[in-house]
Design a protein around this motif. Structure first.
Motif, PDB file in Angstrom:
ATOM      1  N   LYS A   8       0.830  -1.198   0.000  1.00 13.75           N
ATOM      2  CA  LYS A   8       0.000   0.000   0.000  1.00 13.75           C
ATOM      3  C   LYS A   8       0.871   1.258   0.000  1.00 13.75           C
ATOM      4  O   LYS A   8       0.498   2.281  -0.561  1.00 13.75           O
ATOM      5  CB  LYS A   8      -0.957  -0.022   1.185  1.00 13.75           C
ATOM      6  CG  LYS A   8      -2.009  -1.105   1.041  1.00 13.75           C
ATOM      7  CD  LYS A   8      -2.949  -1.142   2.207  1.00 13.75           C
ATOM      8  CE  LYS A   8      -4.015  -2.178   1.963  1.00 13.75           C
ATOM      9  NZ  LYS A   8      -3.993  -3.240   2.949  1.00 13.75           N
ATOM     10  N   SER A  34      -2.270   0.729 -10.596  1.00 11.29           N
ATOM     11  CA  SER A  34      -1.885  -0.662 -10.354  1.00 11.29           C
ATOM     12  C   SER A  34      -0.699  -1.064 -11.228  1.00 11.29           C
ATOM     13  O   SER A  34       0.303  -1.596 -10.733  1.00 11.29           O
ATOM     14  CB  SER A  34      -3.080  -1.571 -10.640  1.00 11.29           C
ATOM     15  OG  SER A  34      -2.703  -2.921 -10.621  1.00 11.29           O
ATOM     16  N   SER A  40      -1.479  -4.971  -7.162  1.00 11.15           N
ATOM     17  CA  SER A  40      -2.775  -5.404  -7.676  1.00 11.15           C
ATOM     18  C   SER A  40      -3.806  -4.280  -7.595  1.00 11.15           C
ATOM     19  O   SER A  40      -3.649  -3.327  -6.819  1.00 11.15           O
ATOM     20  CB  SER A  40      -3.288  -6.607  -6.875  1.00 11.15           C
ATOM     21  OG  SER A  40      -3.670  -6.202  -5.569  1.00 11.15           O
ATOM     22  N   LYS A  41      -4.871  -4.422  -8.388  1.00  8.31           N
ATOM     23  CA  LYS A  41      -5.951  -3.435  -8.357  1.00  8.31           C
ATOM     24  C   LYS A  41      -6.604  -3.404  -6.982  1.00  8.31           C
ATOM     25  O   LYS A  41      -6.991  -2.346  -6.502  1.00  8.31           O
ATOM     26  CB  LYS A  41      -6.980  -3.729  -9.452  1.00  8.31           C
ATOM     27  CG  LYS A  41      -6.466  -3.418 -10.845  1.00  8.31           C
ATOM     28  CD  LYS A  41      -7.554  -3.532 -11.880  1.00  8.31           C
ATOM     29  CE  LYS A  41      -7.743  -4.977 -12.250  1.00  8.31           C
ATOM     30  NZ  LYS A  41      -8.673  -5.158 -13.376  1.00  8.31           N
ATOM     31  N   LYS A  42      -6.702  -4.565  -6.335  1.00  7.99           N
ATOM     32  CA  LYS A  42      -7.298  -4.617  -5.001  1.00  7.99           C
ATOM     33  C   LYS A  42      -6.475  -3.801  -4.008  1.00  7.99           C
ATOM     34  O   LYS A  42      -7.032  -3.065  -3.187  1.00  7.99           O
ATOM     35  CB  LYS A  42      -7.427  -6.054  -4.514  1.00  7.99           C
ATOM     36  CG  LYS A  42      -7.988  -6.130  -3.096  1.00  7.99           C
ATOM     37  CD  LYS A  42      -8.520  -7.461  -2.748  1.00  7.99           C
ATOM     38  CE  LYS A  42      -9.064  -7.597  -1.353  1.00  7.99           C
ATOM     39  NZ  LYS A  42      -9.426  -6.453  -0.597  1.00  7.99           N
ATOM     40  N   MET A  45      -7.251  -0.142  -4.682  1.00  9.26           N
ATOM     41  CA  MET A  45      -8.581   0.234  -4.178  1.00  9.26           C
ATOM     42  C   MET A  45      -8.596   0.299  -2.653  1.00  9.26           C
ATOM     43  O   MET A  45      -9.143   1.240  -2.080  1.00  9.26           O
ATOM     44  CB  MET A  45      -9.637  -0.736  -4.700  1.00  9.26           C
ATOM     45  CG  MET A  45      -9.857  -0.598  -6.192  1.00  9.26           C
ATOM     46  SD  MET A  45     -11.196  -1.617  -6.869  1.00  9.26           S
ATOM     47  CE  MET A  45     -10.557  -3.256  -6.613  1.00  9.26           C
ATOM     48  N   ASP A  46      -7.980  -0.684  -2.002  1.00  6.62           N
ATOM     49  CA  ASP A  46      -7.917  -0.681  -0.535  1.00  6.62           C
ATOM     50  C   ASP A  46      -7.152   0.534  -0.020  1.00  6.62           C
ATOM     51  O   ASP A  46      -7.562   1.181   0.940  1.00  6.62           O
ATOM     52  CB  ASP A  46      -7.247  -1.959  -0.014  1.00  6.62           C
ATOM     53  CG  ASP A  46      -8.090  -3.202  -0.219  1.00  6.62           C
ATOM     54  OD1 ASP A  46      -9.283  -3.083  -0.565  1.00  6.62           O
ATOM     55  OD2 ASP A  46      -7.532  -4.305  -0.038  1.00  6.62           O
TER      56      ASP A  46
END
Length: 70
Positions: A8, A34, A40-42, A45-46
């Motif tokens: 992150k 990303s 990753s895209k996750k 987003m997180d």
């Protein structure tokens, strides 16, 4: 910043290094962040959600505004 880990942190660093400093804004999609940050895209987003909850950023469609008074 305490609530984000290594992956992150890459996202936060990417935002800060690539934002337009004249208006504290980054125009980028989750996919672009990303790909360019290597996460990753996750994770993107997180991270965006955490940064927004902490009021470090504000988001509008396609734009991330960094709160320089954070």
């Amino acid at each position: 910043i305490d609530v984000i880990g290594n992956q992150k942190m890459k996202v936060a660093k990417y935002i800060l290094e690539n934002m337009d400093i004249s208006n504290n804004m980054l125009i980028a999609t989750v996919n672009e962040i990303s790909k360019n940050a290597g996460v990753s895209k996750k994770i993107v987003m997180d991270t965006l959600q955490i940064l927004e909850e902490e009021q470090f950023i504000t988001r509008k469609t396609g734009c991330i505004f960094v709160n320089i008074n954070y």
